[in-house]
Write a protein that holds these residues in place. Structure first.
Motif, PDB file in Angstrom:
ATOM      1  N   GLY A 104      10.915  11.656  17.203  1.00 52.40           N
ATOM      2  CA  GLY A 104      12.041  10.994  16.571  1.00 52.40           C
ATOM      3  C   GLY A 104      11.831  10.547  15.150  1.00 52.40           C
ATOM      4  O   GLY A 104      12.713   9.893  14.589  1.00 52.40           O
ATOM      5  N   GLU A 105      10.699  10.879  14.528  1.00 51.51           N
ATOM      6  CA  GLU A 105      10.462  10.391  13.165  1.00 51.51           C
ATOM      7  C   GLU A 105      11.561  10.882  12.232  1.00 51.51           C
ATOM      8  O   GLU A 105      11.948  12.032  12.236  1.00 51.51           O
ATOM      9  N   GLY A 106      12.097   9.940  11.468  1.00 47.96           N
ATOM     10  CA  GLY A 106      13.139  10.274  10.508  1.00 47.96           C
ATOM     11  C   GLY A 106      14.547  10.325  11.076  1.00 47.96           C
ATOM     12  O   GLY A 106      15.505  10.523  10.347  1.00 47.96           O
ATOM     13  N   LEU A 107      14.684  10.135  12.389  1.00 42.49           N
ATOM     14  CA  LEU A 107      16.009  10.155  13.010  1.00 42.49           C
ATOM     15  C   LEU A 107      16.494   8.729  13.234  1.00 42.49           C
ATOM     16  O   LEU A 107      15.700   7.827  13.480  1.00 42.49           O
ATOM     17  N   GLU A 108      17.791   8.548  13.180  1.00 45.53           N
ATOM     18  CA  GLU A 108      18.367   7.233  13.453  1.00 45.53           C
ATOM     19  C   GLU A 108      18.482   7.011  14.951  1.00 45.53           C
ATOM     20  O   GLU A 108      18.921   7.884  15.688  1.00 45.53           O
ATOM     21  N   LYS A 109      18.086   5.831  15.404  1.00 44.71           N
ATOM     22  CA  LYS A 109      18.182   5.489  16.825  1.00 44.71           C
ATOM     23  C   LYS A 109      19.576   4.976  17.142  1.00 44.71           C
ATOM     24  O   LYS A 109      20.171   4.247  16.358  1.00 44.71           O
ATOM     25  N   ARG A 110      20.090   5.387  18.275  1.00 48.08           N
ATOM     26  CA  ARG A 110      21.385   4.874  18.704  1.00 48.08           C
ATOM     27  C   ARG A 110      21.265   3.392  19.024  1.00 48.08           C
ATOM     28  O   ARG A 110      20.429   2.978  19.820  1.00 48.08           O
ATOM     29  N   GLU A 111      22.089   2.576  18.376  1.00 43.25           N
ATOM     30  CA  GLU A 111      22.037   1.131  18.597  1.00 43.25           C
ATOM     31  C   GLU A 111      23.044   0.752  19.679  1.00 43.25           C
ATOM     32  O   GLU A 111      24.247   0.852  19.491  1.00 43.25           O
ATOM     33  N   ASP A 112      22.534   0.309  20.826  1.00 46.34           N
ATOM     34  CA  ASP A 112      23.409  -0.085  21.934  1.00 46.34           C
ATOM     35  C   ASP A 112      23.610  -1.600  21.919  1.00 46.34           C
ATOM     36  O   ASP A 112      22.668  -2.368  22.041  1.00 46.34           O
TER      37      ASP A 112
ATOM     38  N   LYS B 253       0.859  -1.185   0.000  1.00 53.99           N
ATOM     39  CA  LYS B 253       0.000   0.000   0.000  1.00 53.99           C
ATOM     40  C   LYS B 253       0.895   1.235   0.000  1.00 53.99           C
ATOM     41  O   LYS B 253       2.113   1.140   0.128  1.00 53.99           O
ATOM     42  N   GLN B 254       0.249   2.405  -0.081  1.00 53.07           N
ATOM     43  CA  GLN B 254       1.038   3.641  -0.060  1.00 53.07           C
ATOM     44  C   GLN B 254       1.788   3.751   1.265  1.00 53.07           C
ATOM     45  O   GLN B 254       1.205   3.573   2.333  1.00 53.07           O
ATOM     46  N   ALA B 255       3.083   3.999   1.210  1.00 49.83           N
ATOM     47  CA  ALA B 255       3.879   4.156   2.429  1.00 49.83           C
ATOM     48  C   ALA B 255       3.625   5.538   3.009  1.00 49.83           C
ATOM     49  O   ALA B 255       3.564   6.519   2.285  1.00 49.83           O
ATOM     50  N   LYS B 256       3.447   5.612   4.312  1.00 49.46           N
ATOM     51  CA  LYS B 256       3.268   6.903   4.971  1.00 49.46           C
ATOM     52  C   LYS B 256       4.573   7.676   4.938  1.00 49.46           C
ATOM     53  O   LYS B 256       5.662   7.125   4.791  1.00 49.46           O
ATOM     54  N   LYS B 257       4.456   8.976   5.096  1.00 49.39           N
ATOM     55  CA  LYS B 257       5.651   9.828   5.017  1.00 49.39           C
ATOM     56  C   LYS B 257       6.651   9.507   6.121  1.00 49.39           C
ATOM     57  O   LYS B 257       7.850   9.557   5.921  1.00 49.39           O
ATOM     58  N   ALA B 258       6.146   9.192   7.303  1.00 49.70           N
ATOM     59  CA  ALA B 258       7.053   8.935   8.416  1.00 49.70           C
ATOM     60  C   ALA B 258       7.838   7.661   8.168  1.00 49.70           C
ATOM     61  O   ALA B 258       7.284   6.619   7.833  1.00 49.70           O
ATOM     62  N   GLY B 259       9.130   7.747   8.304  1.00 51.56           N
ATOM     63  CA  GLY B 259       9.967   6.574   8.150  1.00 51.56           C
ATOM     64  C   GLY B 259      10.116   5.868   9.481  1.00 51.56           C
ATOM     65  O   GLY B 259       9.178   5.784  10.257  1.00 51.56           O
ATOM     66  N   ARG B 260      11.270   5.417   9.750  1.00 58.89           N
ATOM     67  CA  ARG B 260      11.522   4.696  10.981  1.00 58.89           C
ATOM     68  C   ARG B 260      11.522   5.657  12.164  1.00 58.89           C
ATOM     69  O   ARG B 260      12.183   6.684  12.155  1.00 58.89           O
ATOM     70  N   ILE B 261      10.766   5.311  13.208  1.00 61.21           N
ATOM     71  CA  ILE B 261      10.708   6.139  14.412  1.00 61.21           C
ATOM     72  C   ILE B 261      11.902   5.764  15.281  1.00 61.21           C
ATOM     73  O   ILE B 261      12.153   4.600  15.546  1.00 61.21           O
ATOM     74  N   ALA B 262      12.647   6.791  15.724  1.00 63.53           N
ATOM     75  CA  ALA B 262      13.936   6.474  16.308  1.00 63.53           C
ATOM     76  C   ALA B 262      14.173   7.122  17.654  1.00 63.53           C
ATOM     77  O   ALA B 262      13.959   6.513  18.684  1.00 63.53           O
ATOM     78  N   SER B 263      14.614   8.368  17.675  1.00 68.13           N
ATOM     79  CA  SER B 263      15.168   8.994  18.861  1.00 68.13           C
ATOM     80  C   SER B 263      14.132   9.169  19.974  1.00 68.13           C
ATOM     81  O   SER B 263      12.941   9.229  19.735  1.00 68.13           O
TER      82      SER B 263
END
Length: 304
Positions: free
Chosen positions: A285-293, A47-57
Motif C-alpha cells: 500500500g505504499e503511496g496509496l490513500e487509505k479508505r477512512e471509515d 533527516k532525509q525522508a525515505k521515498k515511501a510516503g504514507r502506508i495505506a491500502s
C-alpha cells in the motif's frame, strides 16, 4: 495558503518534525511537499525522508522463487480490508498471479490479467472477477517484478513487506547452506533498513548534488565558516551513503560491521565470490490513500 491541515500531518509523518515547524516549512515552500522537506533539512530539523510516503491500502505482498530455473517474482495484490487480506482464497489468488508471471512473463499488469493461470482455462482477469464476487470487496493486482538470475525472497509481517535480493555466484556456492543463510540476511536487511540504493555508484549524480547543497546550507545555518562547512559536507555525505546504500549500511545482526564486510567474511567461509547485484522492496500500500471509515458518520447518515 496552498496546503491543507492534512498536508501538514503528512509532512510531520514523513519527517518527524513538529506541527508548527511543518506548517512554517510548507508556507515557505508554497505548499510544495518536497521543497518543504528540503527547508526542514536545511534548518537541521529533519533527516532525509525515505521515498515511501504514507502506508495505506490493505492487501499482500507475495514472492515466489524458482531456484532451479533461476527466476523469481514478487507481486502486490490489494484489497480494501485487512480481514480479506488474510483470507486463504485471497492469498491463493496472489500465489496464482505469481505463478502466472513466472509462466507467461507478461510485460505489465494489463498483460498479466489476460494470461491464463497455469493448469486452468481461466485468465487472471476471470479469477479476479470471481474473487470480487465472492469476497465483495474491490481487489486489484497493483504491481509485480520478475527477475532472471539468482534471487532470495523475504516476506515480513504476513505480506506487509516483501523483498527480493539479487546475487551473482557460482552454482556450487549457491547450493551451500551458508550462502542461503547470507542471502536471507541480506533480504532481511533490505526489509528492516530501507536502503534506497545498492551502493554509492548507484546514487544518481543529481541526488548527491542536491544532498550537498542541502548539507552545505545546513552547516552554514549552524554558523560554520565556508571552509569548515565544506569539510563537514564531505563527512555527512559519507553518512548519507551509510544510511542509504545497502552495502554501506551497518549489518542489522552485527552493527559493528557493514553489510559489505559481512558479505566478504561469508565469501571467505564459502571459499568463493558472491556479489550482491540489487534488490526490490515492496511495502504493502505504499503511496496509496487509505479508505477512512467514520463509523459514527455512517450510522448518522443511515438514521437520516
Amino acid at each position: 495558503m496552498n496546503f491543507t491541515a492534512k498536508d501538514v500531518q503528512t509532512l510531520r509523518e514523513r519527517t518527524g518534525v513538529g506541527m508548527m515547524d511543518c506548517k512554517k516549512a510548507l508556507t515557505e515552500a508554497n505548499g510544495d511537499m518536497d521543497k518543504a522537506i528540503e527547508v526542514l533539512r536545511e534548518k537541521g530539523l529533519a533527516k532525509q525522508a525515505k521515498k515511501a510516503g504514507r502506508i495505506a491500502s490493505e492487501g499482500i505482498v507475495y514472492a515466489l522463487v524458482d531456484e532451479a530455473a533461476k527466476t523469481a517474482v514478487m507481486i502486490e495484490v490489494n484489497a480494501e480490508t485487512d480481514f480479506v487480506a488474510k483470507n486463504e482464497k485471497f492469498v491463493n489468488f496472489a500465489a496464482d498471479c505469481a505463478k502466472t508471471v513466472l509462466a507467461c512473463n507478461p510485460a505489465d499488469v494489463d498483460a498479466l490479467l489476460e494470461c491464463k493461470i497455469p493448469g486452468t482455462d481461466n485468465t487472471v482477469a476471470d479469477a479476479l472477477r470471481d474473487m470480487v464476487l465472492v469476497i465483495g470487496e474491490n481487489i486489484k493486482v497493483r504491481r509485480f517484478v520478475k527477475h532472471d538470475g539468482i534471487a532470495c525472497d523475504y516476506i515480513h509481517g504476513g505480506g506487509r513487506i516483501g523483498v527480493l535480493a539479487f546475487f551473482e555466484a557460482d552454482d556450487a556456492i549457491v547450493a551451500k547452506a551458508e550462502f542461503k543463510a547470507m542471502a536471507k540476511d541480506i533480504a532481511m536487511q533490505v526489509a528492516a533498513s530501507l536502503p534506497q540504493y545498492l551502493d554509492p555508484a548507484s546514487v544518481p549524480a543529481e541526488i548527491i548534488d542536491k544532498e550537498k547543497e542541502i548539507l552545505l546550507a545546513q552547516a552554514m545555518n549552524e554558523g560554520k565558516p565556508a571552509n569548515i562547512a565544506e569539510k563537514m559536507v564531505a563527512g555527512r555525505i559519507k553518512k548519507f551513503y551509510q544510511e542509504n546504500c545497502l552495502v554501506d549500511q551497518a549489518f542489522i545482526k552485527d552493527p559493528d560491521m557493514s553489510v559489505s564486510k559481512y558479505v566478504a567474511e561469508t565469501c571467505k567461509a564459502l571459499g568463493g565470490d558472491v556479489k550482491v547485484t540489487g534488490f526490490v522492496r515492496y511495502e504493502r500500500g505504499e503511496g496509496l490513500e487509505k479508505r477512512e471509515d467514520d463509523f459514527a458518520s455512517e450510522v448518522a447518515n443511515m438514521v437520516k
